[in-house]
Design a protein around this motif. Structure first.
Motif, PDB file in Angstrom:
ATOM      1  N   MET A 101     -12.004 -11.763  -1.610  1.00 36.17           N
ATOM      2  CA  MET A 101     -11.225 -10.549  -1.376  1.00 36.17           C
ATOM      3  C   MET A 101     -10.404 -10.174  -2.604  1.00 36.17           C
ATOM      4  O   MET A 101     -10.270  -8.990  -2.936  1.00 36.17           O
ATOM      5  CB  MET A 101     -10.321 -10.731  -0.151  1.00 36.17           C
ATOM      6  CG  MET A 101      -9.457  -9.515   0.181  1.00 36.17           C
ATOM      7  SD  MET A 101     -10.411  -7.968   0.314  1.00 36.17           S
ATOM      8  CE  MET A 101     -11.488  -8.354   1.701  1.00 36.17           C
TER       9      MET A 101
ATOM     10  N   ARG B 114     -10.653  -6.604  -4.590  1.00 36.62           N
ATOM     11  CA  ARG B 114      -9.479  -5.743  -4.732  1.00 36.62           C
ATOM     12  C   ARG B 114      -8.998  -5.638  -6.176  1.00 36.62           C
ATOM     13  O   ARG B 114      -8.011  -4.946  -6.446  1.00 36.62           O
ATOM     14  CB  ARG B 114      -8.333  -6.299  -3.867  1.00 36.62           C
ATOM     15  CG  ARG B 114      -8.533  -6.150  -2.375  1.00 36.62           C
ATOM     16  CD  ARG B 114      -8.159  -4.764  -1.893  1.00 36.62           C
ATOM     17  NE  ARG B 114      -6.756  -4.473  -2.120  1.00 36.62           N
ATOM     18  CZ  ARG B 114      -6.186  -3.305  -1.831  1.00 36.62           C
ATOM     19  NH1 ARG B 114      -6.894  -2.328  -1.316  1.00 36.62           N
ATOM     20  NH2 ARG B 114      -4.893  -3.106  -2.060  1.00 36.62           N
TER      21      ARG B 114
ATOM     22  N   GLU C 228      -0.342  -8.227  -2.709  1.00 39.46           N
ATOM     23  CA  GLU C 228      -0.282  -7.324  -3.854  1.00 39.46           C
ATOM     24  C   GLU C 228       1.003  -6.504  -3.854  1.00 39.46           C
ATOM     25  O   GLU C 228       1.544  -6.185  -4.914  1.00 39.46           O
ATOM     26  CB  GLU C 228      -1.487  -6.388  -3.826  1.00 39.46           C
ATOM     27  CG  GLU C 228      -2.820  -7.083  -4.084  1.00 39.46           C
ATOM     28  CD  GLU C 228      -4.014  -6.200  -3.756  1.00 39.46           C
ATOM     29  OE1 GLU C 228      -5.147  -6.655  -3.970  1.00 39.46           O
ATOM     30  OE2 GLU C 228      -3.809  -5.059  -3.270  1.00 39.46           O
TER      31      GLU C 228
ATOM     32  N   GLY D 152     -13.131  -4.742  -9.449  1.00 35.43           N
ATOM     33  CA  GLY D 152     -13.466  -4.843  -8.034  1.00 35.43           C
ATOM     34  C   GLY D 152     -14.278  -3.671  -7.514  1.00 35.43           C
ATOM     35  O   GLY D 152     -14.735  -2.812  -8.273  1.00 35.43           O
TER      36      GLY D 152
ATOM     37  N   ASP E 142     -12.964  -0.873  -1.748  1.00 32.77           N
ATOM     38  CA  ASP E 142     -11.986  -1.869  -1.316  1.00 32.77           C
ATOM     39  C   ASP E 142     -10.635  -1.644  -1.983  1.00 32.77           C
ATOM     40  O   ASP E 142      -9.585  -1.815  -1.355  1.00 32.77           O
ATOM     41  CB  ASP E 142     -12.494  -3.276  -1.630  1.00 32.77           C
ATOM     42  CG  ASP E 142     -13.706  -3.640  -0.799  1.00 32.77           C
ATOM     43  OD1 ASP E 142     -13.554  -3.881   0.407  1.00 32.77           O
ATOM     44  OD2 ASP E 142     -14.828  -3.676  -1.355  1.00 32.77           O
ATOM     45  N   VAL E 143     -10.659  -1.275  -3.248  1.00 29.05           N
ATOM     46  CA  VAL E 143      -9.415  -1.096  -3.996  1.00 29.05           C
ATOM     47  C   VAL E 143      -8.582   0.049  -3.433  1.00 29.05           C
ATOM     48  O   VAL E 143      -7.353  -0.019  -3.402  1.00 29.05           O
ATOM     49  CB  VAL E 143      -9.728  -0.858  -5.492  1.00 29.05           C
ATOM     50  CG1 VAL E 143      -8.465  -0.456  -6.252  1.00 29.05           C
ATOM     51  CG2 VAL E 143     -10.342  -2.108  -6.109  1.00 29.05           C
TER      52      VAL E 143
ATOM     53  N   ARG F 206      -4.176  -9.858   1.743  1.00 31.28           N
ATOM     54  CA  ARG F 206      -4.307  -9.592   0.307  1.00 31.28           C
ATOM     55  C   ARG F 206      -3.513  -8.354  -0.091  1.00 31.28           C
ATOM     56  O   ARG F 206      -2.804  -8.338  -1.104  1.00 31.28           O
ATOM     57  CB  ARG F 206      -5.787  -9.409  -0.058  1.00 31.28           C
ATOM     58  CG  ARG F 206      -6.023  -9.106  -1.542  1.00 31.28           C
ATOM     59  CD  ARG F 206      -5.562 -10.246  -2.427  1.00 31.28           C
ATOM     60  NE  ARG F 206      -5.467  -9.838  -3.819  1.00 31.28           N
ATOM     61  CZ  ARG F 206      -5.028 -10.626  -4.781  1.00 31.28           C
ATOM     62  NH1 ARG F 206      -4.653 -11.870  -4.502  1.00 31.28           N
ATOM     63  NH2 ARG F 206      -4.953 -10.199  -6.020  1.00 31.28           N
ATOM     64  N   MET F 207      -3.604  -7.303   0.709  1.00 31.27           N
ATOM     65  CA  MET F 207      -2.846  -6.085   0.404  1.00 31.27           C
ATOM     66  C   MET F 207      -1.344  -6.361   0.456  1.00 31.27           C
ATOM     67  O   MET F 207      -0.571  -5.838  -0.363  1.00 31.27           O
ATOM     68  CB  MET F 207      -3.238  -4.973   1.381  1.00 31.27           C
ATOM     69  CG  MET F 207      -4.654  -4.460   1.170  1.00 31.27           C
ATOM     70  SD  MET F 207      -5.072  -3.012   2.190  1.00 31.27           S
ATOM     71  CE  MET F 207      -5.109  -3.745   3.839  1.00 31.27           C
TER      72      MET F 207
ATOM     73  N   PHE G 206      -8.074  -9.421   4.411  1.00 36.88           N
ATOM     74  CA  PHE G 206      -7.910  -8.117   3.757  1.00 36.88           C
ATOM     75  C   PHE G 206      -6.447  -7.673   3.847  1.00 36.88           C
ATOM     76  O   PHE G 206      -5.818  -7.299   2.852  1.00 36.88           O
ATOM     77  CB  PHE G 206      -8.822  -7.088   4.433  1.00 36.88           C
ATOM     78  CG  PHE G 206      -9.232  -5.939   3.537  1.00 36.88           C
ATOM     79  CD1 PHE G 206      -8.336  -5.339   2.667  1.00 36.88           C
ATOM     80  CD2 PHE G 206     -10.530  -5.457   3.583  1.00 36.88           C
ATOM     81  CE1 PHE G 206      -8.725  -4.282   1.847  1.00 36.88           C
ATOM     82  CE2 PHE G 206     -10.927  -4.404   2.774  1.00 36.88           C
ATOM     83  CZ  PHE G 206     -10.023  -3.814   1.903  1.00 36.88           C
TER      84      PHE G 206
ATOM     85  N   GLN H  84      -8.298   1.100  -0.367  1.00 38.82           N
ATOM     86  CA  GLN H  84      -7.861   0.983   1.020  1.00 38.82           C
ATOM     87  C   GLN H  84      -6.396   0.571   1.118  1.00 38.82           C
ATOM     88  O   GLN H  84      -5.821  -0.001   0.199  1.00 38.82           O
ATOM     89  CB  GLN H  84      -8.725  -0.033   1.773  1.00 38.82           C
ATOM     90  CG  GLN H  84     -10.200   0.300   1.790  1.00 38.82           C
ATOM     91  CD  GLN H  84     -10.487   1.723   2.218  1.00 38.82           C
ATOM     92  OE1 GLN H  84     -10.049   2.159   3.282  1.00 38.82           O
ATOM     93  NE2 GLN H  84     -11.223   2.450   1.382  1.00 38.82           N
ATOM     94  N   ASP H  85      -5.791   0.884   2.278  1.00 39.27           N
ATOM     95  CA  ASP H  85      -4.437   0.419   2.582  1.00 39.27           C
ATOM     96  C   ASP H  85      -4.398  -0.041   4.033  1.00 39.27           C
ATOM     97  O   ASP H  85      -5.414  -0.037   4.733  1.00 39.27           O
ATOM     98  CB  ASP H  85      -3.390   1.510   2.302  1.00 39.27           C
ATOM     99  CG  ASP H  85      -3.642   2.788   3.089  1.00 39.27           C
ATOM    100  OD1 ASP H  85      -4.212   2.717   4.216  1.00 39.27           O
ATOM    101  OD2 ASP H  85      -3.278   3.872   2.605  1.00 39.27           O
TER     102      ASP H  85
END
Length: 276
Positions: free
Chosen positions: A34, A38, A98, A43, A47-48, A94-95, A91, A50-51
């Motif tokens: 993941m 991202r 970040e 990446g 995927d990058v 990970r967000m 997912f 998305q929120d």
């Protein structure tokens, strides 16, 4: 399958070869995949971008697909669907990492702490009890946790994102814990009849829609008193409708759409008589 039309699925042959033997290693491997997806520079563009809000519908869909695999007793499919659901957790984590909120390890640590805290009869010094007593203790601990979050109302914390039938049942159960409930099934049954009459006498479409919602709520309440899971009951009814309708189409062939309603009803009754 494209990202635009379907939930994100884990790659079938990911280009990462970390240790697959332990659960911890497997989760770390998925987290690494993941992180690469991202990566803003290398990446996947979908995927990058998305929120949390764009991924949330996929998370809900994957949870329903897990339930569907269980209902079909398809263990091979369940394994895959649980993986898809796990991907959703990774997912979101990970967000969050970040953005500087928390990481996947914090998510796992949090639920581990919660499960230990809510099971003092297993992990603590409280005497082991039967299932009913354990459930009561669980609810008391949850109530204390809500109080710590300043969620003090009896209905606090019932997630808005739940399916409507399930949320109605949870709201009713919460109200019942503080004594706001019918003593038996006769009360909610009478309420169902009352709501049917109110739909019939509604003045306009808006009023009918409101009364229809009240009817659904009353039906959930009646089912709860009869120990019927409304979501499971409706899923079963959907499946039964699908089986019978498919049998009707198979029996009539290409002529089905042009049949009269009486002829279609006869096919329906025939399918029902066959136990479909």
């Amino acid at each position: 399958m494209t990202h635009d039309t379907a939930p994100l699925k884990a790659p079938s042959q990911p280009p990462v070869t970390e240790n697959r033997q332990s659960s911890g290693g497997a989760i770390e491997r998925l987290a690494g995949i993941m992180a690469k997806l991202r990566d803003p520079e290398t990446g996947c563009p979908w995927d990058v971008e998305q929120d949390f809000s764009t991924i949330a519908p996929y998370t809900i869909e994957e949870a329903h697909e897990v339930a569907d695999a269980i209902a079909r007793n398809d263990m091979a499919d369940l394994k895959g669907e649980l993986g898809d659901l796990q991907l959703q957790v990774v997912f979101h984590a990970r967000m969050a990492e970040e953005a500087g909120h928390f990481a996947l390890a914090d998510v796992i640590e949090s639920i581990s702490d919660k499960m230990v805290r809510r099971h003092p009869h297993v992990f603590g010094v409280v005497e082991r009890t039967d299932g009913t007593a354990a459930q009561i203790g669980w609810e008391q601990i949850k109530a204390e946790e809500r109080a710590g979050k300043q969620e003090t109302g009896a209905l606090a914390g019932v997630a808005l994102g739940l399916p409507a039938l399930l949320r109605a049942e949870k709201l009713q159960k919460r109200a019942a814990r503080v004594g706001f409930d019918w003593p038996d099934a006769d009360g909610p049954r009478a309420k169902v009849v009352e709501e049917l009459n109110e739909i019939a006498s509604a003045a306009d479409d808006a009023a009918r829609a409101e009364e229809f919602g009240d009817l659904l709520f009353a039906l959930v309440n009646w089912g709860r008193h009869m120990k019927i899971d409304p979501e499971a009951a409706l899923r079963a009814a959907n499946s039964k409708f699908e089986r019978r309708f498919a049998a009707m189409e198979e029996e009539a062939g290409d002529t089905f759409a042009g049949l009269s309603l009486d002829d279609k009803e006869a096919l329906w009754q025939a399918a029902k008589a066959r136990g479909l």
